[in-house]
Motif scaffolding. Structure first.
Motif, PDB file in Angstrom:
ATOM      1  N   UNK A 164       0.828  -1.204   0.000  1.00 58.10           N
ATOM      2  CA  UNK A 164       0.000   0.000   0.000  1.00 58.10           C
ATOM      3  C   UNK A 164       0.865   1.259   0.000  1.00 58.10           C
ATOM      4  N   UNK A 165       0.315   2.400  -0.431  1.00 54.45           N
ATOM      5  CA  UNK A 165       1.086   3.653  -0.351  1.00 54.45           C
ATOM      6  C   UNK A 165       1.639   3.919   1.048  1.00 54.45           C
ATOM      7  N   UNK A 166       0.883   3.526   2.074  1.00 52.72           N
ATOM      8  CA  UNK A 166       1.355   3.732   3.448  1.00 52.72           C
ATOM      9  C   UNK A 166       2.592   2.902   3.765  1.00 52.72           C
ATOM     10  N   UNK A 167       2.797   1.805   3.037  1.00 55.53           N
ATOM     11  CA  UNK A 167       3.939   0.922   3.303  1.00 55.53           C
ATOM     12  C   UNK A 167       5.243   1.491   2.768  1.00 55.53           C
ATOM     13  N   UNK A 168       5.153   2.426   1.828  1.00 60.60           N
ATOM     14  CA  UNK A 168       6.383   2.907   1.205  1.00 60.60           C
ATOM     15  C   UNK A 168       6.580   4.411   1.407  1.00 60.60           C
ATOM     16  N   UNK A 175      -3.678   9.378   5.494  1.00 62.59           N
ATOM     17  CA  UNK A 175      -3.803   8.140   4.729  1.00 62.59           C
ATOM     18  C   UNK A 175      -4.629   8.288   3.470  1.00 62.59           C
ATOM     19  N   UNK A 176      -4.537   9.429   2.821  1.00 64.85           N
ATOM     20  CA  UNK A 176      -5.377   9.718   1.656  1.00 64.85           C
ATOM     21  C   UNK A 176      -5.132   8.748   0.512  1.00 64.85           C
ATOM     22  N   UNK A 177      -3.861   8.497   0.192  1.00 64.30           N
ATOM     23  CA  UNK A 177      -3.555   7.632  -0.939  1.00 64.30           C
ATOM     24  C   UNK A 177      -3.914   6.176  -0.655  1.00 64.30           C
ATOM     25  N   UNK A 178      -3.733   5.747   0.587  1.00 67.39           N
ATOM     26  CA  UNK A 178      -4.097   4.379   0.943  1.00 67.39           C
ATOM     27  C   UNK A 178      -5.610   4.188   0.874  1.00 67.39           C
ATOM     28  N   UNK A 179      -6.346   5.173   1.355  1.00 67.11           N
ATOM     29  CA  UNK A 179      -7.809   5.103   1.243  1.00 67.11           C
ATOM     30  C   UNK A 179      -8.234   5.061  -0.219  1.00 67.11           C
TER      31      UNK A 179
END
Length: 395
Positions: A164-168, A175-179
């Motif tokens: 996920x975006x949050x992982x990198x 958390x906008x991109x992960x959502x």
């Protein structure tokens, strides 16, 4: 795709299949690739081969290396996924329509690997994808129009949930991109799974990455309960046994969570199997027909994962063009496992993972002493390794 181009590719694919059968017949006394049939006579679809792979096979014939030529030809003539990325909605719609119509004529099921989600691969080796969610939704809509009512197995966005975006470190504090990633995956599920002949599978990475308790909440948030299931080991090397066990644990944990349980309580792939099975027997009583099913990638797992020499590299990149790997078991829709819908060749064997530097300054891959081809380009040296080290043997 224009009709003359389509005819040319079809002739090429037919020639590769013929070369595979003829050469293997001369060398081994039988055909190289057995037809795999399942429900209603369906079998898995073999797409047009990589042109550079065809050139390699023909070059090996000219060099008198007939066994290697037969092996490469047989590899190219084996059912494998069609990867879809980097095309406009109109282009992808035409391509998907061509592929699914071609498969339907052969009473075959195509495997479509969709790879266009925004921010894919954390902008690393396989960076790219749609520019934003709106573009991605339009692209998914085009894929759906291309499939129509024909059969297709959809491998939806490798690495989309495991990475996920949050992982990198690419997301903001909210958390906008992960959502957005979860919304994109859900949109694809809700658009494609209702199609009459389509089955959609979501990303889990591989058994050496996320634990069961880590990946199941991601699957649930990504909409796995409305999809056919999930996939594992795409472009990786874990054994069929490891993949099947990981899949069973994930399927069982999804069912447990659907019943109100906590994924953190589920056994993971590192538990002793007897203990994990005892837990499943005590806590999961859902019939297999109502559980999330899975498919696995056996394209390059014949020799299992590569382990780099201890202390040799700062970042061994064990997933990236590892040496001396082999093709795995052939694709099939008959797995003998009520939870496993198929064993597939999802990663196109023979195509490079990218420029593997293993923590060095490069430009050469220090494990190979050469500069590896870009991700997705044909890698003749690796193709021969996969053929020669195939387990079970290819010919």
């Amino acid at each position: 795709m224009r009709e003359p181009v389509r005819r040319t590719l079809r002739r090429t694919a037919t020639a590769v299949a013929a070369l595979s059968v003829v050469l293997s017949g001369l060398l081994a006394g039988g055909p190289a690739v057995a037809a795999d049939t399942a429900r209603h006579g369906a079998r898995l679809y073999t797409p047009d081969p990589n042109p550079d792979g065809v050139r390699q096979a023909l070059g090996l014939v000219r060099a008198g290396q007939y066994k290697d030529a037969a092996g490469v030809a047989a590899m190219l003539a084996t059912p494998q996924a069609v990867w879809l990325d980097g095309r406009s909605p109109d282009e992808v719609e035409r391509l998907v329509r061509d592929v699914t119509k071609d498969a339907a004529r052969d009473t075959a099921v195509p495997v479509l690997a969709l790879y266009d989600v925004p921010g894919r691969d954390c902008a690393n080796y396989s960076a790219g994808g749609a520019a934003n969610s709106a573009e991605y939704r339009a692209w998914i809509d085009a894929v759906a129009r291309g499939i129509g009512a024909r059969d297709a197995m959809v491998v939806l966005e490798p690495d989309s949930l495991a990475l996920l975006p949050a992982d990198c470190g690419q997301d903001d504090a909210e958390g906008t991109l992960t959502a957005a990633r979860y919304a994109e995956v859900n949109y694809a599920v809700d658009t494609l799974e209702p199609l009459r002949g389509t089955r959609v599978y979501l990303d889990t990475g591989h058994p050496g990455w996320h634990t069961v308790g880590s990946i199941v909440p991601r699957l649930v948030e990504g909409g796995v309960t409305r999809a056919s299931g999930f996939f594992t080991n795409v472009s990786n090397y874990y054994s069929d046994d490891a993949n099947s066990w990981y899949g069973k644990l994930i399927s069982s944990c999804v069912a447990y969570v659907e019943g109100g349980g906590d994924a953190a309580a589920c056994p993971d792939q590192y538990w002793p199997r007897a203990d994990a099975q005892a837990w499943l027997d005590a806590h999961v009583h859902v019939p297999a027909s109502r559980m999330a099913h899975f498919v696995t990638d056996s394209s390059r797992n014949g020799q299992g994962p590569w382990t780099a020499p201890a202390g040799k590299y700062g970042d061994a990149q064990e997933w990236c063009n590892p040496p001396d790997r082999g093709l795995g078991a052939r694709p099939t829709l008959r797995t003998g496992d009520p939870l496993q819908d198929a064993r597939l060749w999802i990663k196109t064997p023979g195509e490079s993972d990218g420029l593997c530097l293993r923590g060095t300054a490069g430009p050469e891959d220090p494990e190979r002493g050469t500069v590896d081809p870009d991700a997705g380009d044909w890698f003749p040296r690796q193709a021969l390794e996969l053929v020669r080290n195939a387990r079970p043997p290819l010919l």
